[in-house]
Design a protein around this motif. Structure first.
Motif, PDB file in Angstrom:
ATOM      1  N   PRO A 151       0.828  -1.217   0.000  1.00 16.30           N
ATOM      2  CA  PRO A 151       0.000   0.000   0.000  1.00 16.30           C
ATOM      3  C   PRO A 151       0.856   1.257   0.000  1.00 16.30           C
ATOM      4  O   PRO A 151       1.998   1.240   0.477  1.00 16.30           O
ATOM      5  N   GLY A 197     -11.942   1.844   3.850  1.00 15.00           N
ATOM      6  CA  GLY A 197     -10.546   1.462   3.671  1.00 15.00           C
ATOM      7  C   GLY A 197      -9.897   1.055   4.979  1.00 15.00           C
ATOM      8  O   GLY A 197     -10.298   1.503   6.057  1.00 15.00           O
ATOM      9  N   ARG A 201      -4.330  -6.766   5.063  1.00 17.83           N
ATOM     10  CA  ARG A 201      -4.485  -5.926   3.867  1.00 17.83           C
ATOM     11  C   ARG A 201      -4.761  -4.491   4.295  1.00 17.83           C
ATOM     12  O   ARG A 201      -5.679  -4.221   5.066  1.00 17.83           O
ATOM     13  N   ASP A 254      -4.993  -0.295   2.805  1.00 20.04           N
ATOM     14  CA  ASP A 254      -5.090   0.601   1.652  1.00 20.04           C
ATOM     15  C   ASP A 254      -4.087   1.744   1.743  1.00 20.04           C
ATOM     16  O   ASP A 254      -3.793   2.391   0.726  1.00 20.04           O
ATOM     17  N   ILE A 277      -6.802   6.692  -3.122  1.00 21.94           N
ATOM     18  CA  ILE A 277      -7.929   6.102  -2.417  1.00 21.94           C
ATOM     19  C   ILE A 277      -9.184   6.855  -2.810  1.00 21.94           C
ATOM     20  O   ILE A 277      -9.275   8.083  -2.631  1.00 21.94           O
TER      21      ILE A 277
END
Length: 427
Positions: free
Chosen positions: A128, A158, A271, A273, A426
């Protein structure tokens, strides 16, 4: 003869070399400055002149005093391949001789501050995007802006990782985590155990992140604080851990590499963002690691004050050493942020004008891809604006989470958040 001081020592050395007719020594050699500031000149044997060196050594030693190498023969020496075994970066150093600017090569060995000597890291990002929040002084709203951006990303669905690298004045962990949410360990624990060579770091990495519940949304805010519960319960050990945590393992791995390893380990587990990093204010060693070594966009926060621009002048003057025709992309990753700004446009324009002068003096090219006009909104000097709002002067999100949403939040941080989300890609 007057005593030579640090700022004069390199220039005086160069003057003596030129006066002796040994210009080739400067063109084909490099200066080495010891941790205590003593200078020597290492010259490629291909242009070596023994007679010149013999004559120059006592002259340089006498003129430089405490800033000459302690062994006269080593003040000027020849080697087959200058500095081939040096692990330190050779940087261009500006010297003014007779009103003319020349550049010589310098290896600046230091007991601390090594991360400031490493080229800005710019490479393709597998994970990211990362964004560093930096300021020259505290109290400019840097951490509050980071919290606001993290809240916006999470509300929008996010996942964001927040890392507190302000190890000497921890803050973002306290702003985003309730005490019951704080993990067992913090950044300082990871860096300490890594520095002493503890190979069992998985246990720390597995318990170095707390989950913030301040924001309701589809996304999550994970926080890696400077201090974990073990430091909160044993605060008397924090300083002892802190200064050992900074210690590099014999200079083999810089602090930035060790911090990157922590981030990579965390990103591999979950995970995200975006990764938001709260850097140490000022020109600290950990600041250099964040600003230069994490392959991140860097936001430079400041007020419209003399202190903001005089402080950043020291930083950008140093960064100008890394400006080359082949490697300039890192400059585009810098962005000024005018924090706690007055609502009137003239004050905002004045901040932008001062930022433009600063960047033009040290980082912009006169022509080409890295030359910018005053009104170029995409340029690093063109400031993102965060308006001054008394609601956020003593902001504690744990006590007032309602201030992370609503009309006041949008009015104060809306334009900044939109610009930052676009930079982070984003939606």
């Amino acid at each position: 003869m007057s005593t030579i001081l640090f700022d004069e020592s390199l220039t005086k050395f160069c003057e003596l070399v030129v006066a002796a007719g040994a210009d080739d020594f400067l063109k084909n050699g490099a200066f080495v400055r010891s941790p205590s500031g003593q200078l020597q000149l290492v010259v490629n044997y291909a242009c070596w002149n023994e007679a010149l060196a013999v004559d120059l050594r006592p002259v340089v030693a006498g003129a430089l005093g405490k800033y000459s190498a302690t062994v006269p023969d080593n003040i000027i020496r020849d080697v087959e391949s200058p500095l081939v075994n040096e692990r330190h970066l050779i940087l261009p150093e500006r010297v003014i001789l007779g009103g003319q600017t020349i550049f010589v090569r310098l290896v600046d060995k230091r007991a601390a501050g090594q991360d400031w000597l490493r080229k800005p890291r710019v490479e393709d990002q597998d994970g990211p995007p990362r964004m560093v929040f930096w300021s020259l002084k505290g109290g400019v709203g840097r951490t509050t802006a980071l919290v606001a951006l993290a809240a916006s990303i999470a509300r929008g669905g996010g996942n964001v990782l927040v890392l507190d690298l302000d190890l000497e004045a921890p803050g973002v962990g306290d702003q985003l985590l309730k005490e019951t949410e704080r993990p067992k360990f913090g950044v300082v624990d990871y860096l300490l155990e890594d520095a002493v060579g503890n190979i069992d770091l998985d246990a720390i990495v597995g318990d170095v992140v707390g989950v913030s519940t301040l924001v309701e949304g589809a996304g999550l805010i994970h926080v890696c604080p400077a201090a974990g519960l073990v430091s909160v319960t044993r605060p008397e050990n924090y300083l002892a851990k802190l200064f050992r945590a900074y210690r590099a393992d014999g200079g083999v791995r810089p602090l930035s590499s060790r911090i990157s390893m922590l981030i990579d380990s965390l990103v591999d587990r979950r995970r995200y963002d975006a990764v938001l990093i709260d850097a140490r204010a000022g020109l600290n060693e950990s600041t250099a690691a964040a600003v230069l070594g994490l392959n991140a966009d860097v936001l430079l926060f400041g007020h419209k004050t003399l202190q903001t621009f005089s402080g950043y002048r020291y930083a950008l003057a140093h960064l100008s050493r890394f400006v080359t025709e082949e490697d300039g992309e890192w400059r585009l990753r810098l962005k000024m942020v005018h924090a706690k700004a007055a609502a009137n446009s003239s004050a905002q324009d004045e901040f932008r004008d001062q930022a433009f002068e600063l960047f033009s003096e040290w980082l912009y090219d006169q022509t080409g891809d890295f030359s910018f006009s005053l009104d170029d909104d995409a340029a690093p000097h063109a400031s993102w604006i965060i308006l001054d709002d008394s609601n956020y002067r003593d902001f504690d999100p744990v006590d007032s989470p309602d201030l992370l949403t609503g009309r006041a939040f949008d009015a104060t941080f809306g334009a900044f958040i939109d610009a930052a989300r676009e930079r982070l890609r984003i939606r």
